[in-house]
Design a protein around this motif. Structure first.
Motif, PDB file in Angstrom:
ATOM      1  N   GLY A 330      -0.198 -21.502 -29.035  1.00 22.84           N
ATOM      2  CA  GLY A 330       0.011 -21.302 -30.231  1.00 22.84           C
ATOM      3  C   GLY A 330      -1.116 -19.333 -29.768  1.00 22.84           C
ATOM      4  O   GLY A 330      -1.079 -18.446 -30.519  1.00 22.84           O
ATOM      5  N   ASP A 331      -1.910 -19.578 -28.724  1.00 24.57           N
ATOM      6  CA  ASP A 331      -2.107 -18.464 -28.105  1.00 24.57           C
ATOM      7  C   ASP A 331      -1.218 -17.698 -27.609  1.00 24.57           C
ATOM      8  O   ASP A 331      -1.092 -16.089 -28.083  1.00 24.57           O
ATOM      9  CB  ASP A 331      -2.885 -18.285 -26.520  1.00 24.57           C
ATOM     10  CG  ASP A 331      -3.716 -17.155 -26.425  1.00 24.57           C
ATOM     11  OD1 ASP A 331      -3.975 -16.503 -27.478  1.00 24.57           O
ATOM     12  OD2 ASP A 331      -3.965 -16.497 -25.607  1.00 24.57           O
ATOM     13  N   MET A 332      -0.517 -17.703 -26.966  1.00 25.71           N
ATOM     14  CA  MET A 332       0.442 -16.538 -26.194  1.00 25.71           C
ATOM     15  C   MET A 332       2.082 -17.029 -26.955  1.00 25.71           C
ATOM     16  O   MET A 332       3.184 -16.388 -26.981  1.00 25.71           O
ATOM     17  CB  MET A 332       0.563 -16.774 -24.682  1.00 25.71           C
ATOM     18  CG  MET A 332      -0.870 -16.444 -24.490  1.00 25.71           C
ATOM     19  SD  MET A 332      -1.355 -14.784 -24.603  1.00 25.71           S
ATOM     20  CE  MET A 332       0.465 -14.040 -23.727  1.00 25.71           C
ATOM     21  N   GLY A 333       2.531 -18.103 -27.510  1.00 27.93           N
ATOM     22  CA  GLY A 333       3.548 -17.648 -27.790  1.00 27.93           C
ATOM     23  C   GLY A 333       4.142 -17.242 -28.543  1.00 27.93           C
ATOM     24  O   GLY A 333       5.084 -16.543 -29.136  1.00 27.93           O
ATOM     25  N   ALA A 334       3.165 -16.622 -29.417  1.00 30.08           N
ATOM     26  CA  ALA A 334       3.078 -16.070 -30.472  1.00 30.08           C
ATOM     27  C   ALA A 334       3.008 -14.796 -30.356  1.00 30.08           C
ATOM     28  O   ALA A 334       4.181 -13.220 -30.508  1.00 30.08           O
ATOM     29  CB  ALA A 334       1.450 -15.771 -31.956  1.00 30.08           C
ATOM     30  N   HIS A 335       3.189 -14.362 -28.889  1.00 27.80           N
ATOM     31  CA  HIS A 335       3.581 -12.903 -28.577  1.00 27.80           C
ATOM     32  C   HIS A 335       5.131 -13.163 -27.803  1.00 27.80           C
ATOM     33  O   HIS A 335       5.996 -12.655 -27.803  1.00 27.80           O
ATOM     34  CB  HIS A 335       2.550 -13.035 -27.036  1.00 27.80           C
ATOM     35  CG  HIS A 335       1.250 -12.035 -27.878  1.00 27.80           C
ATOM     36  ND1 HIS A 335       1.501 -10.940 -28.715  1.00 27.80           N
ATOM     37  CD2 HIS A 335      -0.095 -12.762 -27.818  1.00 27.80           C
ATOM     38  CE1 HIS A 335      -0.099 -10.908 -29.270  1.00 27.80           C
ATOM     39  NE2 HIS A 335      -0.569 -11.336 -28.794  1.00 27.80           N
ATOM     40  N   LEU A 336       4.657 -13.942 -26.273  1.00 30.44           N
ATOM     41  CA  LEU A 336       6.282 -14.575 -26.269  1.00 30.44           C
ATOM     42  C   LEU A 336       7.239 -14.718 -27.043  1.00 30.44           C
ATOM     43  O   LEU A 336       8.162 -14.439 -26.417  1.00 30.44           O
ATOM     44  CB  LEU A 336       5.470 -15.369 -24.933  1.00 30.44           C
ATOM     45  CG  LEU A 336       4.716 -14.490 -23.817  1.00 30.44           C
ATOM     46  CD1 LEU A 336       4.008 -15.271 -22.509  1.00 30.44           C
ATOM     47  CD2 LEU A 336       5.671 -13.030 -22.932  1.00 30.44           C
TER      48      LEU A 336
END
Length: 521
Positions: A330-336
């Motif tokens: 949830g933290d980095m998936g939205a970026h990557l």
């Protein structure tokens, strides 16, 4: 016909194209044009909430809300101190920055795009220090402070737009209630906590006709958009495989830990298996912890089930706990995961499967991999997510170099590979990158890559929204289905049209949640 500032902001997203935006100097000294500022409130002021709020301080910040008034007052004091500090002395770089055409580690550097240069010319970049000083002097003394966002929305009628930067579990209910009150919203990533919430937010933004931005700021980056131009320009042919990874949560927040709890009976000295060790750890960290003064723990819990306060949860460490956060995905998936979803126009997946290190159901595991299958217009695409230090194999086309352990995206196409694991995307191998050159610029750029001000300018009708809820909900649902697979401990076959897992009925409970009394979408 005259129009008030309030009327302009309310209708600006749909009607501003037909209006002439009158600059302040034309109207005369001391008169504020209706299009000049937006009245913004922020809910959640620690971490990214502070960054987002600073990003819109050129507007009129009229209210700040946080369940922890210590964090709220601490941030105001921090801003006051920073506004008086001397400007930092520029550091001399160890080596001069690369110029367009320079070769860096074998790859030619193209420099910022002309499209970005042209976008930046639309209006000056903000002087962040001057903006902060003006906020501290003029706005901070009169802004209203709240602990409960419901009270803020009910009492304060001058709010035009709301930033939501609380823990993930409260994003949807606050944003939904704000949109019901006619407010534009900016919601930090991930957009929400559950699949049902993602669909609800997209529908609500359409119905209310508000400007609703997801706070995944890399979506507004020049180099991020250049990676799409490589892919959509056919540089590596049709993409059929994607690998996405991050090193988080390593060193950021704890995961894979037991819920603090006193032991009904302690294991024997000879017992040190996993269960016994978890019991010992839970008992060791339990302690006696009272809720700090000025923290309303009940408001922190919000929609989530009751849990006793413990400092391992708040602030920030909530991200590693299932009740409130979405872990590394949830933290980095939205970026990557954002960029393959955008570049390849990925639909919702048909198959999802997450594997992990041991998972106790309360705290996310130390490391996971999630496997996705998509059916796109150009054929099937698989995507694999890695976190917690797990990574894909280094591609041979890197010619002995290593993938960045911090995180990145590797696209595999019929005609080659594209790697984006640093500031700039690169075709592999380096010889192909250097020969191909910079991709043809097709996508619009966001002035100064400023995601928050893009939202403000979209409210005013002066810019196109970068990452709206219609797209953000799909991206978020893709990410959250990986969490559903983890919690269900099952491979999922997913019917997106019905929002239904078809091969494991029990897994469907994780697509939504029951809210505590006092909260509703």
């Amino acid at each position: 016909m005259s129009i008030t500032r309030r009327e302009f902001v309310t209708t600006g997203a749909t009607a501003a194209a037909g209006l002439t935006i009158v600059p302040r100097h034309v109207l005369g000294r001391g008169f504020q044009a209706p299009s000049d500022t937006v009245n913004v409130a922020a809910v959640g002021i620690n971490g990214m909430g502070a960054v987002n709020t600073q990003g819109v301080m050129s507007q009129n910040v009229v209210a700040i809300c946080d369940c922890d008034l210590n964090l709220l007052d601490g941030k105001l004091a921090e801003w006051a101190k920073a506004s008086q500090a001397a400007p930092p002395q520029p550091r001399q770089p160890a080596s001069p920055p690369p110029k367009p055409g320079d070769v860096v580690s074998g790859f030619k550097f193209w420099g910022p795009s002309k499209a970005q240069h042209d976008a930046d010319g639309k209006w000056p970049d903000q002087d962040s220090r001057a903006v902060l000083r003006r906020f501290v002097q003029d706005q901070a003394p009169r802004l209203k402070k709240y602990q409960d966002y419901r009270e803020m929305l009910e009492k304060q009628k001058d709010i035009d737009a709301v930033i939501v930067a609380t823990p993930d579990h409260m994003h949807a209910v606050i944003a939904s209630n704000a949109m019901d009150a006619g407010k534009h919203v900016y919601v930090q990533k991930p957009l929400c906590w559950s699949v049902h919430e993602a669909r609800h937010l997209a529908k609500k933004a359409r119905e209310k006709k508000v400007v609703a931005q997801q706070g995944n700021q890399r979506h507004s980056g020049d180099e991020s958009r250049r990676s799409l131009e490589y892919l959509q320009g056919g540089a590596i042919g049709d993409v059929y495989e994607v690998h996405v990874w991050t090193d988080r949560p390593n060193g950021w927040w704890p995961q894979g830990v037991p819920r603090p709890a006193a032991a009904s009976s302690m294991p024997r000295d000879s017992q040190w298996d996993d269960k016994a060790l978890s019991t010992r750890i839970a008992a060791a960290i339990k302690g006696q912890h009272t809720v700090p003064d000025r923290l309303n723990w009940d408001l922190f819990l919000g929609v989530a089930p009751p849990v006793d306060y413990h400092p391992i949860y708040h602030p920030f460490n909530w991200r590693g706990w299932v009740d409130w956060g979405q872990g590394a995905l949830g933290d980095m998936g939205a970026h990557l995961i954002d960029f393959p979803t955008w570049a390849l126009d990925l639909p919702l997946p048909t198959v999802v499967e997450t594997e992990s290190t041991p998972f106790n159901g309360a705290s996310y595991p130390i490391a996971t991999t999630t496997y996705y299958e998509f059916i796109t217009r150009k054929g099937p695409v698989t995507m694999r997510w890695y976190d917690g230090g797990l990574m894909p194999t280094d591609p041979e086309d890197l010619e002995g170099e290593k993938l960045s352990p911090g995180g990145g995206i590797l696209y595999v196409g019929r005609k080659g590979k594209l790697l984006h694991d640093g500031p700039t995307p690169r075709l592999l191998p380096a010889s192909k990158h250097n020969e191909y050159g910079a991709p043809k610029e097709k996508l619009p750029r966001v002035p100064h890559e400023d995601h928050e001000m893009n939202w403000i300018n979209a409210i005013k009708g002066k810019d196109q929204l970068s990452s709206g809820f219609e797209y953000g909900a799909r991206l978020t649902e893709i990410m959250l289905l990986g969490i559903v697979s983890l919690r269900a401990r099952s491979r999922l076959h997913y019917d997106a049209a019905a929002m239904r897992v078809t091969n494991n009925e029990a897994a469907n409970q994780y697509l939504t949640r029951e809210y505590r009394a006092g909260y509703s979408l």
